[in-house]
Design an enzyme around this catalytic site. Structure first.
Site, PDB file in Angstrom:
ATOM      1  N   CYS A 146       1.996  -9.016   4.458  1.00  0.00           N
ATOM      2  CA  CYS A 146       2.924  -9.518   3.984  1.00  0.00           C
ATOM      3  C   CYS A 146       1.805 -10.944   3.380  1.00  0.00           C
ATOM      4  O   CYS A 146       0.631 -11.305   3.468  1.00  0.00           O
ATOM      5  CB  CYS A 146       3.953 -10.463   5.690  1.00  0.00           C
ATOM      6  SG  CYS A 146       5.080  -9.685   6.106  1.00  0.00           S
ATOM      7  N   ASN A 176       1.011  -1.087  -0.211  1.00  0.00           N
ATOM      8  CA  ASN A 176       0.201   0.297  -0.074  1.00  0.00           C
ATOM      9  C   ASN A 176       0.955   0.869  -0.345  1.00  0.00           C
ATOM     10  O   ASN A 176       2.732   1.560   0.950  1.00  0.00           O
ATOM     11  CB  ASN A 176      -0.601  -0.122   1.499  1.00  0.00           C
ATOM     12  CG  ASN A 176      -2.050   0.788   1.519  1.00  0.00           C
ATOM     13  OD1 ASN A 176      -1.427   2.000   1.200  1.00  0.00           O
ATOM     14  ND2 ASN A 176      -3.068   0.486   0.969  1.00  0.00           N
ATOM     15  N   ALA A 177       0.082   2.348  -0.710  1.00  0.00           N
ATOM     16  CA  ALA A 177       1.234   3.911  -0.751  1.00  0.00           C
ATOM     17  C   ALA A 177       1.495   3.820   0.747  1.00  0.00           C
ATOM     18  O   ALA A 177       2.388   4.884   0.588  1.00  0.00           O
ATOM     19  CB  ALA A 177       0.189   4.528  -1.346  1.00  0.00           C
ATOM     20  N   SER A 178       0.309   3.756   1.830  1.00  0.00           N
ATOM     21  CA  SER A 178       0.410   4.156   3.328  1.00  0.00           C
ATOM     22  C   SER A 178       1.638   2.547   3.680  1.00  0.00           C
ATOM     23  O   SER A 178       0.453   1.618   3.711  1.00  0.00           O
ATOM     24  CB  SER A 178      -0.604   4.444   4.178  1.00  0.00           C
ATOM     25  OG  SER A 178      -0.515   4.104   5.348  1.00  0.00           O
ATOM     26  N   TYR A 179       3.009   2.699   3.348  1.00  0.00           N
ATOM     27  CA  TYR A 179       3.004   1.290   3.633  1.00  0.00           C
ATOM     28  C   TYR A 179       3.151   0.398   4.676  1.00  0.00           C
ATOM     29  O   TYR A 179       2.830  -0.381   4.780  1.00  0.00           O
ATOM     30  CB  TYR A 179       4.879   1.713   3.901  1.00  0.00           C
ATOM     31  CG  TYR A 179       6.207   2.244   3.132  1.00  0.00           C
ATOM     32  CD1 TYR A 179       4.944   2.213   1.378  1.00  0.00           C
ATOM     33  CD2 TYR A 179       7.042   2.259   2.406  1.00  0.00           C
ATOM     34  CE1 TYR A 179       5.435   3.009   0.433  1.00  0.00           C
ATOM     35  CE2 TYR A 179       7.720   3.190   1.831  1.00  0.00           C
ATOM     36  CZ  TYR A 179       7.132   3.091   0.683  1.00  0.00           C
ATOM     37  OH  TYR A 179       7.369   3.842  -0.372  1.00  0.00           O
ATOM     38  N   GLU A 183       2.025 -14.389   4.538  1.00  0.00           N
ATOM     39  CA  GLU A 183       2.213 -15.474   5.115  1.00  0.00           C
ATOM     40  C   GLU A 183       0.948 -15.008   5.066  1.00  0.00           C
ATOM     41  O   GLU A 183      -0.496 -15.975   5.857  1.00  0.00           O
ATOM     42  CB  GLU A 183       2.941 -15.865   6.170  1.00  0.00           C
ATOM     43  CG  GLU A 183       3.946 -16.223   5.232  1.00  0.00           C
ATOM     44  CD  GLU A 183       4.997 -15.266   4.912  1.00  0.00           C
ATOM     45  OE1 GLU A 183       4.872 -14.122   4.305  1.00  0.00           O
ATOM     46  OE2 GLU A 183       6.080 -15.319   5.079  1.00  0.00           O
ATOM     47  N   CYS A 227       4.780 -11.860  10.618  1.00  0.00           N
ATOM     48  CA  CYS A 227       3.798 -13.308  10.306  1.00  0.00           C
ATOM     49  C   CYS A 227       4.324 -14.996  11.238  1.00  0.00           C
ATOM     50  O   CYS A 227       3.556 -15.222  11.874  1.00  0.00           O
ATOM     51  CB  CYS A 227       5.064 -13.901   8.846  1.00  0.00           C
ATOM     52  SG  CYS A 227       3.772 -12.676   7.710  1.00  0.00           S
TER      53      CYS A 227
HETATM   54  N1  THU Z   1       7.506  -9.794   2.863  1.00  0.00           N
HETATM   55  C1  THU Z   1       6.422 -11.486   3.202  1.00  0.00           C
HETATM   56  O1  THU Z   1       5.394 -10.996   2.660  1.00  0.00           O
HETATM   57  N2  THU Z   1       6.543 -11.770   3.736  1.00  0.00           N
HETATM   58  C2  THU Z   1       7.416 -11.706   5.144  1.00  0.00           C
HETATM   59  O2  THU Z   1       7.801 -12.434   5.921  1.00  0.00           O
HETATM   60  C3  THU Z   1       8.909 -10.816   4.989  1.00  0.00           C
HETATM   61  C4  THU Z   1       7.737 -10.068   4.164  1.00  0.00           C
HETATM   62  C5  THU Z   1       6.607  -8.705   2.365  1.00  0.00           C
HETATM   63  C6  THU Z   1       6.871  -7.409   3.046  1.00  0.00           C
HETATM   64  C7  THU Z   1       6.811  -6.766   2.132  1.00  0.00           C
HETATM   65  O3  THU Z   1       5.809  -6.337   0.820  1.00  0.00           O
HETATM   66  C8  THU Z   1       7.722  -6.653   1.213  1.00  0.00           C
HETATM   67  O4  THU Z   1       7.996  -8.165   1.568  1.00  0.00           O
HETATM   68  C9  THU Z   1       8.998  -6.597   1.246  1.00  0.00           C
HETATM   69  O5  THU Z   1       9.182  -6.032   2.844  1.00  0.00           O
END
Ligand code: THU
Length: 162
Positions: free
Chosen positions: A73, A65-68, A75, A115
């Site tokens: 994730c 998202n643009a709002s980080y 998982e 996660c």
């Molecule tokens: N990310 C995941 O989807 N899973 C993780 O366990 C670590 C990070 C994603 C979050 C973000 O969209 C990108 O990887 C970089 O951090």
């Protein structure tokens, strides 16, 4: 004072072909899911595929998202979808694959701390360990018998009742 050692064991496979057929299929689904990630900010694509005890496979990918901080994730996208749609099914296995789009990663990338906490909640909820497999786009695959192996001393619901 006493000292206690916290130990855990992992298995490292040379590549996906060393896994049993069902787990290979699950990992392939995770690689498919990865391609559907929405990660325009990090360019880091992650896929997750869960095998449920009813035979269903649930896939998820990271959604940014643009709002980080509003992104999620892969998982957790997958595990929350499973929890929302199959609340009574147990999650048996999770396969995770991750790589930047810029450089083909061949290193297994473990799930982030948030996660781990989320997956730990489901292990406790279903009272059944979840096998975790993770890899890059190719190369070695790491297997854990339980999320608890990478989150010792987890915060759990039981502490809320103290
Ligand atoms: N990310 C995941 O989807 N899973 C993780 O366990 C670590 C990070 C994603 C979050 C973000 O969209 C990108 O990887 C970089 O951090």
């Amino acid at each position: 004072m006493i000292k206690k050692q916290l130990t855990s064991e992992i298995e490292i496979y040379d590549d996906i072909s060393e896994l049993d057929k069902d787990t290979q299929e699950l990992m392939k689904k995770s690689l498919e899911a990865r391609k559907k990630a929405y990660a325009p900010y990090s360019n880091f694509l992650v896929g997750a595929a869960l095998l449920l005890d009813n035979g269903e496979v649930v896939k998820g990918s990271n959604q940014e998202n643009a709002s980080y901080p509003s992104g999620l994730c892969a998982e957790r996208t997958a595990i929350y979808w499973a929890g929302a749609n199959y609340p009574d099914s147990k999650i048996l296995k999770i396969a995770i694959s991750a790589s930047s789009v810029k450089k083909k990663n061949d290193q297994p990338i473990p799930p982030c701390g948030a996660c781990r906490q989320a997956i730990a909640e489901y292990e406790q909820k279903q009272n059944h360990a979840i096998e975790i497999y993770f890899m890059g786009l190719e190369g070695k695959v790491v297997k854990l018998n339980s999320l608890a192996d990478i989150l010792p001393l987890a915060f759990e619901s039981k502490y809320l009742e103290l």
